[in-house]
Design a protein around this motif. Structure first.
Motif, PDB file in Angstrom:
ATOM      1  N   LYS A   9       0.817  -1.211   0.000  1.00  0.00           N
ATOM      2  CA  LYS A   9       0.000   0.000   0.000  1.00  0.00           C
ATOM      3  C   LYS A   9       0.851   1.261   0.000  1.00  0.00           C
ATOM      4  O   LYS A   9       0.507   2.249  -0.640  1.00  0.00           O
ATOM      5  N   SER A  10       1.978   1.232   0.725  1.00  0.00           N
ATOM      6  CA  SER A  10       2.826   2.423   0.787  1.00  0.00           C
ATOM      7  C   SER A  10       3.432   2.737  -0.581  1.00  0.00           C
ATOM      8  O   SER A  10       3.562   3.896  -0.964  1.00  0.00           O
ATOM      9  N   SER A  11       3.794   1.682  -1.336  1.00  0.00           N
ATOM     10  CA  SER A  11       4.358   1.883  -2.664  1.00  0.00           C
ATOM     11  C   SER A  11       3.313   2.451  -3.618  1.00  0.00           C
ATOM     12  O   SER A  11       3.604   3.353  -4.410  1.00  0.00           O
ATOM     13  N   ASP A  15       3.396   6.140  -5.479  1.00  0.00           N
ATOM     14  CA  ASP A  15       3.210   6.301  -6.930  1.00  0.00           C
ATOM     15  C   ASP A  15       2.095   7.294  -7.239  1.00  0.00           C
ATOM     16  O   ASP A  15       2.220   8.133  -8.140  1.00  0.00           O
ATOM     17  N   LEU A  16       1.006   7.221  -6.482  1.00  0.00           N
ATOM     18  CA  LEU A  16      -0.121   8.124  -6.722  1.00  0.00           C
ATOM     19  C   LEU A  16       0.231   9.563  -6.364  1.00  0.00           C
ATOM     20  O   LEU A  16      -0.169  10.502  -7.065  1.00  0.00           O
ATOM     21  N   LEU A  17       0.994   9.753  -5.296  1.00  0.00           N
ATOM     22  CA  LEU A  17       1.420  11.104  -4.925  1.00  0.00           C
ATOM     23  C   LEU A  17       2.342  11.693  -5.981  1.00  0.00           C
ATOM     24  O   LEU A  17       2.241  12.876  -6.333  1.00  0.00           O
ATOM     25  N   LEU A  18       3.256  10.860  -6.494  1.00  0.00           N
ATOM     26  CA  LEU A  18       4.166  11.324  -7.546  1.00  0.00           C
ATOM     27  C   LEU A  18       3.400  11.587  -8.847  1.00  0.00           C
ATOM     28  O   LEU A  18       3.693  12.549  -9.556  1.00  0.00           O
ATOM     29  N   ALA A  19       2.426  10.733  -9.135  1.00  0.00           N
ATOM     30  CA  ALA A  19       1.606  10.937 -10.329  1.00  0.00           C
ATOM     31  C   ALA A  19       0.844  12.250 -10.237  1.00  0.00           C
ATOM     32  O   ALA A  19       0.755  13.011 -11.206  1.00  0.00           O
ATOM     33  N   GLU A  20       0.315  12.543  -9.049  1.00  0.00           N
ATOM     34  CA  GLU A  20      -0.414  13.798  -8.846  1.00  0.00           C
ATOM     35  C   GLU A  20       0.499  14.998  -9.055  1.00  0.00           C
ATOM     36  O   GLU A  20       0.121  15.978  -9.712  1.00  0.00           O
ATOM     37  N   HIS A  37       3.849   3.542 -12.913  1.00  0.00           N
ATOM     38  CA  HIS A  37       3.310   2.178 -12.966  1.00  0.00           C
ATOM     39  C   HIS A  37       1.779   2.154 -12.974  1.00  0.00           C
ATOM     40  O   HIS A  37       1.136   1.368 -12.271  1.00  0.00           O
ATOM     41  N   LEU A  38       1.196   3.039 -13.764  1.00  0.00           N
ATOM     42  CA  LEU A  38      -0.247   3.074 -13.935  1.00  0.00           C
ATOM     43  C   LEU A  38      -0.590   2.681 -15.366  1.00  0.00           C
ATOM     44  O   LEU A  38       0.216   2.865 -16.271  1.00  0.00           O
TER      45      LEU A  38
END
Length: 205
Positions: A9-11, A15-20, A37-38
């Protein structure tokens, strides 16, 4: 058959924070998808959520001579890629990650808005008004990695700037020293087209 690796979950959260952050900086879904990785659909849906609108259609920037079209382009590209290479060197990693791209581009925007202000950079700290946006920056990284772009040290001002490999030679001209001012006061730099014509002249034997 080996089981598929499951991301914790942390990974996923990282990824979502970096994507944002990439999307906030202007990155388009293909770049977000590759670095975070989306899937393509996930990147597009996330882009719509963050920006409140659909992403721009069409191809990503792919003009390989953009760096040497103007002195201003060269200065901005050299500044960004120098910062990126310094970060890579400090971290001892040759690979590009979302975190490295975000950090390098944030530093570039901060510096460019303060010391490289230009008519095209009207609003400080805004990547949308600078010659180099994050999508083109991502493409230039691939040119540097492939060897099409090389760093050159100017023997006069000692600035580190980008040169481009042409079929017969290297386009190497300092964007700070090798400029001149015309009668209207505009600073001129030899264009990539005219330089290429010079480079491609047949050699005398």
């Amino acid at each position: 058959m080996k089981p598929m690796p499951v991301k914790n979950k942390s990974s996923i959260g990282t990824d979502l924070l970096l994507a944002e952050r990439l999307i906030q900086l202007g990155a388009r879904p293909p770049i977000v998808s590759q670095l975070c990785h989306l899937t393509r659909k996930q990147s597009i849906a996330f882009f719509k959520t963050v920006q409140g609108q659909s992403p721009k259609q069409g191809m990503l920037p792919h003009d390989h001579q953009w760096v040497i079209r103007t002195a201003l382009n060269n200065i901005h590209a050299s500044l960004f890629l120098s910062m990126l290479e310094d970060i890579r060197h400090r971290l001892s990693t040759p690979n590009l990650s979302a975190a490295i791209l975000v950090k390098a581009f944030e530093i570039y925007i901060n510096v460019a808005s303060k010391i490289l202000t230009d008519r095209q950079c009207i609003q400080p700290r805004s990547s949308q008004h600078c010659p180099l946006d994050i999508n083109r920056a991502w493409y230039l990284i691939s040119l540097l990695s492939s060897g099409d772009l090389v760093f050159i040290l100017c023997g006069r001002c000692h600035a580190r700037y980008l040169g481009m490999i042409h079929p017969d030679a290297v386009f190497s001209q300092c964007p700070i020293c090798d400029v001149w001012t015309d009668r209207s006061g505009r600073r001129r730099w030899i264009t990539a087209k005219s330089k290429k014509l010079t480079l491609n002249k047949p050699r005398t034997r």
